[in-house]
Design a protein around this motif. Structure first.
Motif, mmCIF file in Angstrom:
data_model
loop_
_atom_site.group_PDB
_atom_site.id
_atom_site.type_symbol
_atom_site.label_atom_id
_atom_site.label_comp_id
_atom_site.label_asym_id
_atom_site.label_seq_id
_atom_site.Cartn_x
_atom_site.Cartn_y
_atom_site.Cartn_z
ATOM 1 N N ARG A 35 0.961 -1.122 0.030
ATOM 2 C CA ARG A 35 -0.132 0.056 -0.045
ATOM 3 C C ARG A 35 0.884 1.155 -0.044
ATOM 4 N NH1 ARG A 35 -2.592 -2.638 4.161
ATOM 5 N NH2 ARG A 35 -4.095 -3.836 3.443
ATOM 6 N N ASP A 36 1.913 1.096 0.747
ATOM 7 C CA ASP A 36 2.727 2.268 0.945
ATOM 8 C C ASP A 36 3.401 2.592 -0.494
ATOM 9 O OD1 ASP A 36 2.109 2.648 3.465
ATOM 10 O OD2 ASP A 36 3.910 1.519 4.168
ATOM 11 N N LEU A 37 4.150 1.528 -1.028
ATOM 12 C CA LEU A 37 4.603 1.871 -2.230
ATOM 13 C C LEU A 37 3.626 2.287 -3.283
ATOM 14 C CD1 LEU A 37 7.089 1.131 -3.826
ATOM 15 C CD2 LEU A 37 6.385 -0.991 -4.217
ATOM 16 N N ARG A 38 2.512 1.751 -3.441
ATOM 17 C CA ARG A 38 1.442 2.151 -4.280
ATOM 18 C C ARG A 38 1.157 3.560 -4.107
ATOM 19 N NH1 ARG A 38 -4.426 -0.153 -3.689
ATOM 20 N NH2 ARG A 38 -4.309 1.352 -2.278
ATOM 21 N N ASN A 39 0.963 3.936 -2.991
ATOM 22 C CA ASN A 39 0.355 5.406 -2.771
ATOM 23 C C ASN A 39 1.699 6.454 -3.054
ATOM 24 O OD1 ASN A 39 -2.093 5.203 -1.869
ATOM 25 N ND2 ASN A 39 -1.571 4.773 0.227
ATOM 26 N N GLU A 40 2.869 5.852 -2.676
ATOM 27 C CA GLU A 40 4.252 6.827 -3.190
ATOM 28 C C GLU A 40 4.197 6.814 -4.491
ATOM 29 O OE1 GLU A 40 9.120 5.960 -3.148
ATOM 30 O OE2 GLU A 40 7.866 4.926 -1.451
ATOM 31 N N GLY A 41 3.863 5.963 -5.386
ATOM 32 C CA GLY A 41 3.785 5.893 -6.860
ATOM 33 C C GLY A 41 2.942 6.935 -7.348
ATOM 34 N N ARG A 42 1.554 7.132 -6.789
ATOM 35 C CA ARG A 42 0.538 7.686 -6.996
ATOM 36 C C ARG A 42 0.640 9.339 -6.563
ATOM 37 N NH1 ARG A 42 -4.553 5.816 -7.936
ATOM 38 N NH2 ARG A 42 -5.435 7.723 -6.859
ATOM 39 N N GLU A 44 3.765 10.507 -6.767
ATOM 40 C CA GLU A 44 4.810 11.011 -7.635
ATOM 41 C C GLU A 44 4.269 11.339 -9.017
ATOM 42 O OE1 GLU A 44 7.988 8.490 -8.199
ATOM 43 O OE2 GLU A 44 8.530 8.229 -6.387
ATOM 44 N N ASP A 45 3.037 10.910 -9.340
ATOM 45 C CA ASP A 45 2.272 11.042 -10.389
ATOM 46 C C ASP A 45 1.248 12.317 -10.368
ATOM 47 O OD1 ASP A 45 3.686 9.497 -12.240
ATOM 48 O OD2 ASP A 45 2.151 7.949 -11.965
ATOM 49 N N GLY A 46 1.129 12.871 -9.060
ATOM 50 C CA GLY A 46 0.307 13.874 -8.819
ATOM 51 C C GLY A 46 -1.071 13.374 -8.357
ATOM 52 N N LYS A 47 -1.293 12.094 -8.116
ATOM 53 C CA LYS A 47 -2.524 11.577 -7.708
ATOM 54 C C LYS A 47 -2.646 11.593 -6.319
ATOM 55 C CE LYS A 47 -2.794 8.284 -11.586
ATOM 56 N NZ LYS A 47 -2.829 7.124 -12.075
ATOM 57 N N GLU A 48 -3.736 11.577 -5.786
ATOM 58 C CA GLU A 48 -4.017 11.570 -4.179
ATOM 59 C C GLU A 48 -4.054 10.172 -3.838
ATOM 60 O OE1 GLU A 48 -5.324 13.957 -1.864
ATOM 61 O OE2 GLU A 48 -4.972 15.338 -3.419
ATOM 62 N N PRO A 49 -3.197 10.056 -2.768
ATOM 63 C CA PRO A 49 -3.021 8.507 -2.139
ATOM 64 C C PRO A 49 -4.407 7.801 -1.817
ATOM 65 C CG PRO A 49 -2.322 10.051 -0.477
ATOM 66 C CD PRO A 49 -2.764 10.754 -1.869
ATOM 67 N N GLY A 57 -14.228 -1.489 -2.759
ATOM 68 C CA GLY A 57 -14.874 -0.866 -3.985
ATOM 69 C C GLY A 57 -15.184 0.404 -3.834
ATOM 70 N N HIS A 58 -14.832 1.232 -3.033
ATOM 71 C CA HIS A 58 -15.102 2.669 -2.703
ATOM 72 C C HIS A 58 -14.265 3.321 -4.006
ATOM 73 C CE1 HIS A 58 -15.665 2.458 1.742
ATOM 74 N NE2 HIS A 58 -16.889 2.094 1.088
ATOM 75 N N PRO A 59 -15.141 4.266 -4.667
ATOM 76 C CA PRO A 59 -14.487 5.003 -5.781
ATOM 77 C C PRO A 59 -13.418 6.042 -5.351
ATOM 78 C CG PRO A 59 -16.718 6.147 -5.307
ATOM 79 C CD PRO A 59 -16.404 4.727 -4.424
ATOM 80 N N GLU A 60 -12.632 6.452 -6.207
ATOM 81 C CA GLU A 60 -11.726 7.378 -5.850
ATOM 82 C C GLU A 60 -12.250 8.850 -5.979
ATOM 83 O OE1 GLU A 60 -7.781 7.444 -7.499
ATOM 84 O OE2 GLU A 60 -8.159 5.513 -8.742
#
Length: 61
Positions: A35-42, A44-49, A57-60
């Motif tokens: 989860r931490d690695l996924r959020n770190e990548g998000r 970096e790409d300017g997305k919210e963690p 199934g909660h939408p972003e």
């Protein structure tokens, strides 16, 4: 969007999915690392963690 950020997000997703259903403390730790690695990548790409529980199934936002 950077290639490095996308790779981190993908690798984190795979690691999280592989260990999220484990019951041992080691599996839970590895799922959190994913989860931490996924959020770190998000980030970096300017997305919210992603802050919701995995698999809900909660939408972003």
């Amino acid at each position: 969007m950077s290639i490095e950020g996308k790779a981190k997000e993908a690798a984190g997703f795979v690691k999280e999915e592989a260990f999220e259903h484990g019951k041992s403390p080691e599996a839970k730790e590895k799922a959190q690392e994913g989860r931490d690695l996924r959020n770190e990548g998000r980030v970096e790409d300017g997305k919210e963690p992603k802050l919701t529980e995995p698999g809900t199934g909660h939408p972003e936002k």
